[in-house]
Design an enzyme around this catalytic site. Structure first.
Site, short mmCIF file in Angstrom:
data_model
loop_
_atom_site.label_atom_id
_atom_site.label_comp_id
_atom_site.label_asym_id
_atom_site.label_seq_id
_atom_site.Cartn_x
_atom_site.Cartn_y
_atom_site.Cartn_z
N CYS A 45 0.99 -1.15 0.00
CA CYS A 45 -0.07 0.01 0.10
C CYS A 45 0.94 1.19 0.18
O CYS A 45 0.50 2.11 -0.59
CB CYS A 45 -0.95 0.22 1.12
SG CYS A 45 -2.06 -1.29 1.24
C1 BEZ Z 1 0.79 -6.01 2.11
O1 BEZ Z 1 1.65 -4.93 1.88
O2 BEZ Z 1 -0.17 -5.57 2.14
C2 BEZ Z 1 1.37 -7.26 1.84
C3 BEZ Z 1 2.61 -7.80 1.79
C4 BEZ Z 1 2.89 -9.06 1.47
C5 BEZ Z 1 2.21 -9.85 1.37
C6 BEZ Z 1 0.53 -9.67 1.69
C7 BEZ Z 1 0.31 -8.15 1.72
#
Ligand code: BEZ
Length: 211
Positions: A45
């Site tokens: 994000c």
């Molecule tokens: C995330 O940044 O939301 C995320 C990172 C690695 C795996 C799943 C989600």
């Protein structure tokens, strides 16, 4: 609730990093990109919001306003923006909705319970000035979105709505577009005076009308 192409995007009031907004009033006569985030201070994000801020002029050129949302609260968003600005070398100047009670996320169907009961997936809603949902994209939390693709889809939707054309595979702005199969050859010159190229009776290309 599952929102589909052609549905009216529901109105809502929200607390955002740019103050309280009423969605329809905030949108005015613009297009909107409303997109959800699984959570603040998460790596993917952070990169997506940084990229959005870097593309400010590209969205403005297309009369499109961007609105992000996650279920974290305003204080968390405000702290996180500092990290986004630092890591992407940019300034987040678009609103991020704080939706800790998940009202707006649920209204838009951004929580997919089998993926996570509490966090949103990566949804994107393309909303036109008439408040209609024109396209949606949904990715899981682990896959960051491609913002070149988001701009490309926006270009395609805006061309379709202005000129009634379609955009073929891998189309990029400025390339040939396709003429609807239902249009008769004799009606083409009045609508597309730049001429056309027929590959099959149902596959006819013309130059992008506004180029
Ligand atoms: C995330 O940044 O939301 C995320 C990172 C690695 C795996 C799943 C989600």
């Amino acid at each position: 609730m599952s929102l589909k192409i052609g549905d009216t995007a529901p109105d809502f009031s929200a607390q955002t990093t740019e103050g309280n907004i009423s969605f329809y009033e905030w949108l005015g006569n613009n297009w909107a990109i409303l997109y959800s985030h699984p959570g603040d201070y998460t790596p993917i994000c952070t990169t997506e919001l940084g990229r959005t801020a870097q593309l400010k002029d590209e969205f403005a050129k297309r009369n499109a306003k961007v609105l992000a949302i996650s279920v974290d609260d305003l204080q968390s968003h405000q702290g996180w923006i500092k990290d986004i600005n630092e890591t992407a070398g940019t300034n987040v100047e678009f609103p991020i909705i704080a939706d800790p009670d998940k009202k707006i996320c649920q209204l838009y169907g951004m929580i997919h319970e089998k993926a996570s009961a509490s966090a949103t997936v990566r949804s994107v809603y393309f909303i036109d000035p008439d408040k209609k949902i024109k396209a949606t994209i949904t990715y899981p939390a682990s896959t960051g979105r491609n913002f070149s693709e988001i701009l490309r889809v926006l270009d395609s939707l805006q061309l379709t709505s202005r000129f009634g054309v379609g955009t073929p595979v891998d189309w990029e702005y400025g390339q040939e577009v396709v003429i609807p199969a239902a249009m008769k050859n004799e009606d083409i010159p009045a609508k597309f005076p730049k001429g056309y190229r027929e590959v099959k009776s149902y596959l006819r290309y013309t130059a992008q009308p506004d180029k």
